[in-house]
Design an enzyme around this catalytic site. Structure first.
Site, PDB file in Angstrom:
ATOM      1  N   CYS A  73       1.419  -2.252   8.468  1.00  0.00           N
ATOM      2  CA  CYS A  73       2.658  -1.903   7.789  1.00  0.00           C
ATOM      3  C   CYS A  73       3.573  -3.120   7.828  1.00  0.00           C
ATOM      4  O   CYS A  73       3.896  -3.623   8.917  1.00  0.00           O
ATOM      5  CB  CYS A  73       3.301  -0.732   8.536  1.00  0.00           C
ATOM      6  N   CYS A 179       3.810  -4.391   0.835  1.00  0.00           N
ATOM      7  CA  CYS A 179       3.807  -3.103   1.544  1.00  0.00           C
ATOM      8  C   CYS A 179       2.392  -2.569   1.395  1.00  0.00           C
ATOM      9  O   CYS A 179       1.829  -2.602   0.288  1.00  0.00           O
ATOM     10  CB  CYS A 179       4.811  -2.150   0.887  1.00  0.00           C
TER      11      CYS A 179
HETATM   12  N1  DGL Z   1       3.261   0.893   4.538  1.00  0.00           N
HETATM   13  C1  DGL Z   1       4.519   0.368   4.960  1.00  0.00           C
HETATM   14  C2  DGL Z   1       4.627  -1.119   4.689  1.00  0.00           C
HETATM   15  O1  DGL Z   1       3.627  -1.789   4.587  1.00  0.00           O
HETATM   16  C3  DGL Z   1       5.780   1.034   4.451  1.00  0.00           C
HETATM   17  C4  DGL Z   1       5.871   2.478   4.584  1.00  0.00           C
HETATM   18  C5  DGL Z   1       7.243   3.083   4.719  1.00  0.00           C
HETATM   19  O2  DGL Z   1       8.228   2.703   4.085  1.00  0.00           O
HETATM   20  O3  DGL Z   1       7.244   4.007   5.505  1.00  0.00           O
HETATM   21  O4  DGL Z   1       5.705  -1.633   4.609  1.00  0.00           O
END
Ligand code: DGL
Length: 267
Positions: A73, A179
Site C-alpha cells: 500500500c 496506489c
Molecule cells: N492500496 C492503497 C495504496 O496503495 C490505498 C488504499 C486506501 O486508500 O485505503 O495507497
C-alpha cells in the site's frame, strides 16, 4: 531455510495486485494477505492516523513470525515504513510510485495516488531527488479506492477516470499508478487511453522482496500456500470480504502473466 510466511498488508484488496507479482516470482513461498478493511480506506485519512493503524496492523501480523513484511500500500508506506523499519529487523518492503522507470519516457508525467500519498513528504522527496527538471502533474484519486472496492467494472469508475484524465492523457508521456488499488484499473485505462504508457511499483516490489530474502538466505521453504484475511470481526463482513479478495485475486492472473514475461525477459 525457514518455513514461515511472507505477510502482505493493505487497507483493502489493492495489495492483491502486488501479491500476484510476488507469487509469480516466488512460487515456493507461503503467503498471508491481510487487509485492514475495518479501517479502510486509508488514503483520505490524516497521516498520523494511518501511521498508527499501519503500526498496529504490522504489530499484530508480526505475531505470525513472518520472514518478511510487504506493505502493499503506497499510502501506508508513505505514512509508516520508516517507523516500521526502525522498530523491526525483519525485511520490510514498501510500495512507492514507480517514478524511476517512468522517467525513461520523454515528456510530461502524471502521478495518480491517494490524497495522503500525493501530499506526503515521501513522494515530494522522491520527486525532488529524481525529477527536479521534469514536468510531473500530481493527481489525487480521492474516493477512487472506494469505487474500485465497490465494483471495479461499474460505469462510475470509468466516469471518474475520464473526468480526471481526459484533459491530460493526450499530452502525457506516462501515467504512474501510485496506489496498489489502481493497478486493477490497467485494462480500463488501456482501453480508454491506448497510447498512454502505465507504470506501477508491483514488479519492483516483488524483485526487492526476492533480493532481501536471498540476502538473508530466507528464500524458499514453502509450498505456494495463500491465505486471505481481514480486520473485520463481524462474520458477515469477514466472509463477504474474503469472497471479494478471491475475486480480485482472479482478476490478477493477466497481471501475474505480465510479471512472468518480465521475469523470463530478465533471465
Ligand atoms: N492500496 C492503497 C495504496 O496503495 C490505498 C488504499 C486506501 O486508500 O485505503 O495507497
Amino acid at each position: 531455510m525457514q518455513e514461515n510466511e511472507i505477510v502482505f498488508l493493505d487497507s483493502g484488496v489493492g495489495g492483491i495486485s502486488t501479491l500476484a507479482e510476488a507469487q509469480k516470482l516466488l512460487p515456493s513461498e507461503n503467503f498471508i494477505y491481510y487487509a485492514d478493511a475495518a479501517n479502510a480506506p486509508y488514503g483520505d485519512k490524516e497521516l498520523p492516523i494511518v501511521c498508527e493503524l499501519t503500526k498496529k496492523a504490522a504489530d499484530f501480523l508480526l505475531g505470525y513470525k513472518p520472514k518478511a513484511l510487504v506493505i502493499a500500500c503506497n499510502t501506508a508506506t508513505a505514512a509508516a515504513v520508516a517507523d516500521l523499519r526502525a522498530l523491526y529487523s525483519l525485511p520490510i518492503v514498501g510500495l512507492e510510485p514507480a517514478l524511476k522507470p517512468a522517467l525513461k519516457q520523454e515528456g510530461k508525467l502524471l502521478i495518480l495516488g491517494t490524497a495522503l500519498t500525493v501530499q506526503a513528504d515521501k513522494l515530494h522527496n522522491l520527486l525532488n531527488r529524481y525529477a527536479e527538471n521534469r514536468q510531473v502533474i500530481i493527481l489525487s484519486g480521492s474516493g477512487l479506492v472506494e469505487l474500485i472496492e465497490e465494483d471495479l467494472y461499474s460505469p462510475k469508475v470509468e466516469r471518474y477516470l475520464k473526468n480526471l484524465l481526459d484533459p491530460l492523457a493526450k499530452e502525457a508521456a506516462g501515467l504512474i499508478l501510485g496506489c496498489t488499488h489502481y493497478v486493477f484499473l490497467r485494462p480500463i485505462l488501456q482501453r480508454l487511453y491506448p497510447s498512454l504508457p502505465l507504470f506501477d511499483g508491483n514488479e519492483g516490489a516483488a524483485r526487492r522482496l526476492r533480493d532481501l530474502l536471498a540476502e538473508r538466505n530466507l528464500l524458499g521453504g514453502g509450498s505456494g500456500q495463500l491465505e486471505f484475511f481481514s480486520s473485520f470481526t463481524d462474520p458477515f463482513f469477514k466472509e463477504q470480504f474474503a469472497a471479494k479478495c478471491e475475486r480480485f485475486y482472479r482478476y490478477c492472473f493477466p497481471l501475474a502473466d505480465q510479471a512472468q514475461k518480465a521475469e523470463s525477459a530478465d533471465k
